[in-house]
Design a protein around this motif. Structure first.
Motif, PDB file in Angstrom:
ATOM      1  N   SER A   1      37.603  44.519  37.376  1.00  0.00           N
ATOM      2  CA  SER A   1      36.719  45.139  36.951  1.00  0.00           C
ATOM      3  C   SER A   1      36.428  46.414  37.955  1.00  0.00           C
ATOM      4  O   SER A   1      36.801  45.999  39.040  1.00  0.00           O
ATOM      5  CB  SER A   1      35.298  44.498  36.423  1.00  0.00           C
TER       6      SER A   1
ATOM      7  N   SER B   1      38.204  38.574  38.979  1.00  0.00           N
ATOM      8  CA  SER B   1      37.904  37.358  38.680  1.00  0.00           C
ATOM      9  C   SER B   1      38.816  36.217  38.704  1.00  0.00           C
ATOM     10  O   SER B   1      40.032  36.223  37.655  1.00  0.00           O
ATOM     11  CB  SER B   1      37.444  37.655  37.135  1.00  0.00           C
TER      12      SER B   1
ATOM     13  N   TYR C   1      32.775  37.417  39.753  1.00  0.00           N
ATOM     14  CA  TYR C   1      33.823  38.797  40.179  1.00  0.00           C
ATOM     15  C   TYR C   1      33.589  38.643  41.745  1.00  0.00           C
ATOM     16  O   TYR C   1      32.401  38.607  42.091  1.00  0.00           O
ATOM     17  CB  TYR C   1      33.293  39.884  39.654  1.00  0.00           C
TER      18      TYR C   1
END
Length: 212
Positions: free
Chosen positions: A46, A89, A162
């Motif tokens: 991300s 993650s 994360y």
């Protein structure tokens, strides 16, 4: 720009001008980043884009340990108008490899020969760095101090699932800046020190040139 030229020109840029970065260029960096390979096609990355003065300042406030005078490195890096935090993650990978086509249903982390969640995020970060060069921009990849990660999470609402692999500053390189300290004194290692053919120490012939 030809791909080989992009690779040759890529350098870690640690000081920037105050010129605005085109948001379309940042979007292109991210479109390329998500094309990076990932184990099991997990895509467990991300990207947190910080492109306002307030958000960038808050990032440095919460990730810089101590209250003393910033180092020369920090003062230079703080001139970047954009920071992209690359997150990974681990749970996404453990879950993916517990699926039927992989079959590691115990989600055991010790099965992994390397933390591929961070490996894959690092490859995505490299595509950001290379795209910056192709856009005529400069960029620098660096780490977020582990002790500062909780404050970073709180400041930007990043979930516990994360973790930052690192962050990338992006901007227009300051043409007056020069390499400092150990970076200025180092050059690329000789080709035969790092490339081995057939067996360790096997010579590979002439290869890449040097450079900072």
């Amino acid at each position: 720009m030809e791909f080989e030229e992009v690779v040759r020109r890529r350098r870690m840029v640690r000081r920037y001008t105050d010129e605005r970065v085109d948001p379309a260029a940042v979007d292109r960096m991210l479109r390329h980043a998500v094309r990076a390979p990932s184990a099991g096609f997990t895509q467990g990355w991300s990207f947190l884009v910080l492109d306002t003065a307030d958000d960038v300042a808050r990032f440095w406030d919460v990730t810089s340990p101590g209250t003393g005078e910033p180092s020369a490195w920090a003062r230079g890096m703080r001139t970047a108008p954009v920071v992209i935090v690359v997150l990974a993650s681990k749970d996404a990978y453990l879950d993916r490899y517990a699926e039927p086509d992989k079959g590691w249903d115990d989600r055991a982390e010790q099965r992994w020969s390397a933390p591929y969640w961070h490996v894959d995020a690092g490859m995505a970060a490299l595509l950001i760095l290379q795209t910056a060069v192709d856009e005529g921009l400069g960029a620098c990849f660096f780490g977020v101090p582990p002790a500062q990660v909780p404050a970073f999470r709180e400041a930007f609402g990043v979930p516990e699932t994360y973790a930052p692999t690192g962050a990338v500053t992006v901007g227009h390189p300051d043409p007056t800046a020069t390499a400092r300290g150990s970076v200025a004194r180092r050059s690329r290692k000789p080709w035969d020190d790092v490339v081995h053919r057939g067996r360790w120490g096997g010579r590979t012939g002439d290869g890449a040139d040097g450079g900072a």
